[in-house]
Design a protein around this motif. Sequence first.
Motif: not given
Length: 426
Positions: A78, A187, A381-382
């Motif tokens: 990520r 994500d 979750t963002r």
Amino acid sequence: MTTTTAGPTVPALLRAIADTGRDRTRGGYSRHLFSDAEMDLREWFLAEATARGLETEIDRNANLWAWWRPGGAAAQERAIVTGSHLDSVPGGGAFDGPLGVVSALATVDLLRAAGLQPRRPLGIVVFAEEEGGRFGVACLGSRLLTGTTTPDAALALTDPDGNTLAESAARVGVDATRFGADPDRLDRIACFVELHVEQGRGLIDLGQPIALASSVLAHGRWHLRFTGEGNHAGATPMDSRHDPLLPAAQTVLAARRAAAAGESLRATVGRLRPHPGGTNVIASAVDLWMDARGPDAPVTQAMVAEIAAAAHEAAAAEGCRVEIREESASGAVHFDLALRDQLHSALTTPAALAGTGATGLPVLATGAGHDAAILGAAPGTRRIPTAMLFVRNPTGVSHSPAEFAEDDDCERGGTALATVLTQLLS
Ligand code: HGY
Ligand code: MN
Ligand code: MN
């Protein structure tokens, strides 16, 4: 981190765009979303990023991205993202937004010169319409990206000349029907660090060049429309008027009274438009926009309710009506503590302090909103861990041509950003 000058310095990059979007009437800069000036800045950014071998793209919400993607497995990690915005308020300063964007470009040069091999992708983002200076909603690009603002709400927006967001986007080749949350993109982001000129006197009063941010005030924008009876300024006796400018003026005073009464409350009317707007014409209507902020959403809403009550009372007393509409609102945001602490330790080693000439690293709250706060408070979750670095502004002034940052401090900001990104990318 020892830095060698690897490419143009932060001040040099700022100078490269110093003539773009100058506002000859207001002073400062007016660089509004999809205007010629902002489109020139977009083009400039994409060219600078491409010249650094970064992979560029424009996302579905007209935010720009530039990627330094390492090879192999690291590319799947990520990303660490930095950046800010290039749009401005009307007559804004040279640093609010662009300082974060050019510091990110200069940092890529510094990291390369130091021979860094990133162990995860580095992204630079330029968020669209952070100021809401054209379509009225601040941080529109990051709000759409996170789903904080829906595409329908965005597509209902028009600019002061009545152009819709969709028409304006189409004019520059952006397809507004693609607007919407982009969870897959979020994500792929591990954290976001935004460098920004300080909008206040914290650092100049502390005698330090750089700070970390702790929190952002809750804030929102409200549109009040007063309607009365348009008439002749000379032929209408004073006791038979229904002049909407009266309750509008009393609302401005009520906003000041309400905000002055509380700790870290702010209420501002910076935009007011009488219709039709003739010197010898009693207005038939007045549009007024209010920016209100506070330590949290409930306290801010309570202050707005108090001001709204005063607006209704003043309108009734003048035989006018008022409609009040909330245009945007966000709660107070506290930046991610673990990330903040990680950056604080990276920036307070003797080498890091020496690099920025600082003797300490303050942590300051701010009343100004930022895309970092939108990402840091995204729904569910963002939400992305976010942090902010502030660079000293000797005037403390912002949203004005008087906004300033010394070249040395701009370079110290670039060095500090390079130090934290080195740690996050290693
Ligand atoms: O309004 C703000 O606080 C930010 O500059 N958009
Ligand atoms: Mn800004
Ligand atoms: Mn701003």
